[in-house]
Scaffold this active site. Sequence first.
Site, mmCIF file in Angstrom:
data_model
loop_
_atom_site.group_PDB
_atom_site.id
_atom_site.type_symbol
_atom_site.label_atom_id
_atom_site.label_comp_id
_atom_site.label_asym_id
_atom_site.label_seq_id
_atom_site.Cartn_x
_atom_site.Cartn_y
_atom_site.Cartn_z
ATOM 1 N N CYS A 79 6.517 -38.074 26.343
ATOM 2 C CA CYS A 79 7.392 -37.513 27.387
ATOM 3 C C CYS A 79 7.612 -36.132 27.035
ATOM 4 O O CYS A 79 7.732 -35.713 25.739
ATOM 5 C CB CYS A 79 8.576 -38.327 27.554
ATOM 6 S SG CYS A 79 8.273 -39.976 27.894
ATOM 7 N N ARG A 110 0.452 -33.726 25.277
ATOM 8 C CA ARG A 110 1.267 -34.757 24.616
ATOM 9 C C ARG A 110 0.891 -36.175 25.400
ATOM 10 O O ARG A 110 1.128 -37.142 24.887
ATOM 11 C CB ARG A 110 2.790 -34.560 24.612
ATOM 12 C CG ARG A 110 3.207 -33.601 23.773
ATOM 13 C CD ARG A 110 4.835 -33.086 24.243
ATOM 14 N NE ARG A 110 5.222 -32.253 22.979
ATOM 15 C CZ ARG A 110 5.618 -32.615 21.853
ATOM 16 N NH1 ARG A 110 6.032 -33.850 21.750
ATOM 17 N NH2 ARG A 110 5.966 -31.836 20.953
ATOM 18 N N TRP A 156 5.483 -40.671 29.606
ATOM 19 C CA TRP A 156 4.463 -41.779 29.101
ATOM 20 C C TRP A 156 5.227 -43.000 29.223
ATOM 21 O O TRP A 156 6.192 -43.367 28.471
ATOM 22 C CB TRP A 156 4.263 -40.971 27.803
ATOM 23 C CG TRP A 156 3.123 -41.976 27.328
ATOM 24 C CD1 TRP A 156 3.295 -43.436 26.583
ATOM 25 C CD2 TRP A 156 1.958 -41.586 26.816
ATOM 26 N NE1 TRP A 156 2.149 -43.815 26.185
ATOM 27 C CE2 TRP A 156 1.373 -42.782 26.169
ATOM 28 C CE3 TRP A 156 1.146 -40.388 26.788
ATOM 29 C CZ2 TRP A 156 -0.014 -42.797 25.701
ATOM 30 C CZ3 TRP A 156 -0.103 -40.613 26.260
ATOM 31 C CH2 TRP A 156 -0.776 -41.527 25.681
ATOM 32 N N ASN A 182 14.050 -38.102 27.102
ATOM 33 C CA ASN A 182 13.048 -38.438 26.085
ATOM 34 C C ASN A 182 13.655 -39.469 24.982
ATOM 35 O O ASN A 182 14.913 -39.152 24.899
ATOM 36 C CB ASN A 182 12.383 -37.287 25.473
ATOM 37 C CG ASN A 182 11.495 -36.592 26.483
ATOM 38 O OD1 ASN A 182 11.274 -36.876 27.542
ATOM 39 N ND2 ASN A 182 11.148 -35.391 25.923
ATOM 40 N N GLY A 183 13.027 -40.341 24.943
ATOM 41 C CA GLY A 183 13.567 -41.517 23.656
ATOM 42 C C GLY A 183 13.757 -42.669 24.127
ATOM 43 O O GLY A 183 13.081 -43.295 25.218
ATOM 44 N N GLU A 221 -10.863 -46.378 5.284
ATOM 45 C CA GLU A 221 -10.176 -45.477 5.955
ATOM 46 C C GLU A 221 -10.030 -44.038 5.189
ATOM 47 O O GLU A 221 -10.239 -43.287 5.689
ATOM 48 C CB GLU A 221 -8.787 -45.953 6.649
ATOM 49 C CG GLU A 221 -8.104 -44.973 7.702
ATOM 50 C CD GLU A 221 -8.948 -44.506 8.790
ATOM 51 O OE1 GLU A 221 -10.173 -44.810 9.008
ATOM 52 O OE2 GLU A 221 -8.610 -43.244 9.344
ATOM 53 N N LYS A 227 -11.476 -40.578 6.061
ATOM 54 C CA LYS A 227 -10.571 -39.364 6.016
ATOM 55 C C LYS A 227 -11.292 -38.230 5.305
ATOM 56 O O LYS A 227 -11.323 -37.089 5.762
ATOM 57 C CB LYS A 227 -9.159 -39.621 5.757
ATOM 58 C CG LYS A 227 -8.259 -40.503 6.899
ATOM 59 C CD LYS A 227 -8.151 -39.647 8.138
ATOM 60 C CE LYS A 227 -9.244 -40.008 9.078
ATOM 61 N NZ LYS A 227 -9.286 -41.009 9.708
ATOM 62 N N GLU A 264 -14.654 -37.033 6.255
ATOM 63 C CA GLU A 264 -14.599 -36.322 7.485
ATOM 64 C C GLU A 264 -14.270 -34.831 7.477
ATOM 65 O O GLU A 264 -14.753 -33.847 8.030
ATOM 66 C CB GLU A 264 -13.551 -36.902 8.594
ATOM 67 C CG GLU A 264 -14.012 -38.302 9.308
ATOM 68 C CD GLU A 264 -13.089 -38.923 10.066
ATOM 69 O OE1 GLU A 264 -13.488 -39.170 11.102
ATOM 70 O OE2 GLU A 264 -11.949 -38.819 9.592
ATOM 71 N N HIS A 277 -20.197 -55.224 -9.138
ATOM 72 C CA HIS A 277 -21.712 -55.557 -8.778
ATOM 73 C C HIS A 277 -22.509 -54.444 -8.415
ATOM 74 O O HIS A 277 -23.534 -54.633 -7.426
ATOM 75 C CB HIS A 277 -21.570 -56.437 -7.486
ATOM 76 C CG HIS A 277 -20.641 -57.761 -7.886
ATOM 77 N ND1 HIS A 277 -21.375 -58.761 -8.760
ATOM 78 C CD2 HIS A 277 -19.502 -58.271 -7.421
ATOM 79 C CE1 HIS A 277 -20.500 -59.762 -8.770
ATOM 80 N NE2 HIS A 277 -19.309 -59.459 -8.061
ATOM 81 N N LYS A 326 -14.153 -35.397 18.675
ATOM 82 C CA LYS A 326 -13.114 -36.385 18.728
ATOM 83 C C LYS A 326 -13.351 -37.604 19.626
ATOM 84 O O LYS A 326 -13.002 -38.610 19.410
ATOM 85 C CB LYS A 326 -11.898 -35.680 19.421
ATOM 86 C CG LYS A 326 -10.798 -36.432 19.653
ATOM 87 C CD LYS A 326 -9.946 -36.512 18.357
ATOM 88 C CE LYS A 326 -8.921 -37.431 18.385
ATOM 89 N NZ LYS A 326 -8.460 -38.053 17.146
#
Length: 604
Positions: A2, A27, A75, A99-100, A480, A484, A487, A503, A599
Amino acid sequence: MCGIVGYIGAKPVKKILIDGLRELEYRGYDSAGIAVLQQGGFSLFKAVGKLINLEEKAKEFESNGFSVGIGHTRWATHGKPTELNAHPHLGQNSYVVHNGIIENYQELKAMLTAQGAQFLSQTDTEVIVHLFEHHLKTAASAFEAFRQTLARLEGAYAVLLVNGSVPDTIFFAKHGSPMIIGRNTDNDVLFGSSDAALIGKCNEVIYLEDGHYGYASSDEVALFDAQDREVVLRYVPLSDNKLSAQKEGYRFFMEKEIYEQSTVLADTLMGRLRDRSIYFEEIDPSLFEGINEIKLCACGTSYHAALVASYLFERHAHIRTSVEIASEFRYRDPFLTSDTLFVVISQSGETADTLESLKMAKKSGLKTMVICNVDNSSMVRLADASILTRAGIEKGVASTKAFATQVSVLWMLSLYLGETRKTLPATEIERQIQLLRTLPSTVAVDPATHEQLRRLSKRYLHGHGFFFIGRDVFYPLALEGALKLKEISYLHAEGYPSGEMKHGPIALADPELFTIALLPQHKLYDKTKSNIEELSARDSTICSISPLDFDKADDHIRTRAQDDYMLEFFEMMVVLQLLSMEIAIRLGNDVDMPRNLAKSVTVE
Ligand code: G6P
């Protein structure tokens, strides 16, 4: 997520508000609205979807002289993205944007409804404006009513409120959600939930602190702290660089997004955690009827979130779960049966391979679901059901906060299934819900750890490769972590199950092989420790991440003692994200836009 703007002055208010909201568009939002108080009367415009729809609705409005206005991009969290749920929210003669989250809104709503207040929306926000008008009946002034209102609100908020009886004034408050006041040489007063909305319109701003509240008119700004003491106004100059404003002082969007994880996880959990159960407003329980297997399908970071889910679903819900890389799934003639729920995971909702896999599953007659960060994306429109992750727009190409929110949703979903399939005792569900509640603080970046990682990064800029290792859900986390690093640093990195190193990969061990070892206290500690010792004995350079001391490591990053391995997972996730970022920064790379990557990958 928001966004808020506010304006007091004589310039064209509609344009100022909508331009400000446009600066906050990055946002993410699904509806927007403005309320303008001018010559004693209110004008209100709201629209679902993009700001262009709001502009269309407000196109007849012409401002004329002095006005006060507030605007919002929403949002959806409590209630769907509809015009009624869009802000500003109206009382009898007041409007509010927020907001919140107001955590005690249900109790306040019940009290206000009993006294005759008419609620129009499903939002938590609307209680603020009715509560204000309730206090206005007895308070000595509108500001006093606002002060009394704030005293009753629990949760996090940034609020702007306008009332017809004080037509030159905006009441404001900040508690856990950002709010900034700005001014310029024309005597205008502006508000924004981020300084991006104020750039070019103000030359000086005050970044409000938690507990700050007050009122503003063009003659006066009065600011108070949480103890009701008046605060001396200290304006600071506002830079005119839009991009740096959007980064809010962080060096890269990726860094901002890592720090934001605390807030977006709170948003993702919002309304979904009950005392003893998980609630997904968007899910009809019949979706799971007749389902004996779950197939998860995704690409990249989302695939790693799917792998984490495969552990949690089988463990908590005793349901057979398999995971597919979308580009493989599409062409391997998969054998699909109608008792399988097909779940795709995607930050963007547009990744070509995942989207085509979803189409294939639908065509085969499977029930489908998407876990996605973008409402109205192709996957959300196509799947039978969707759960939104509420991470807000992610700008860094290397995904961070989207992954965090995906895993949190999948964890919640595993408990939801554990409850419906009666495979988890009620006490265990309750315990894990308590753990979930602590996620926002678990992922809050510890400045000392960040500084340690920044310093440590200089030792990891070379070598012939990195192995990230872990067991159980820490294996997908290792994958992951390695993703990161490659990338954004362009260094070779692999994720591996700790127990599998012997192994083959252990043949690579020497001082120039860097092992980043995830050693949680609460999941297979001894087993993992032995695996790391095997690598240490062969002289690999070890960087261990654990809440417990580990003397065989060359470097050790000490995480906080947590009550459960899932909390260790989230804390270690932040460590890995920061480590990759600091290495990439030292190497001089463009962290937000790494070479060769996109992206959203909408080609095969
Ligand atoms: C691209 C991005 C990754 C992302 C992957 C899947 O490769 O660079 O960060 O994980 O696509 O994207 P999705 O939007 O489907 O999660």
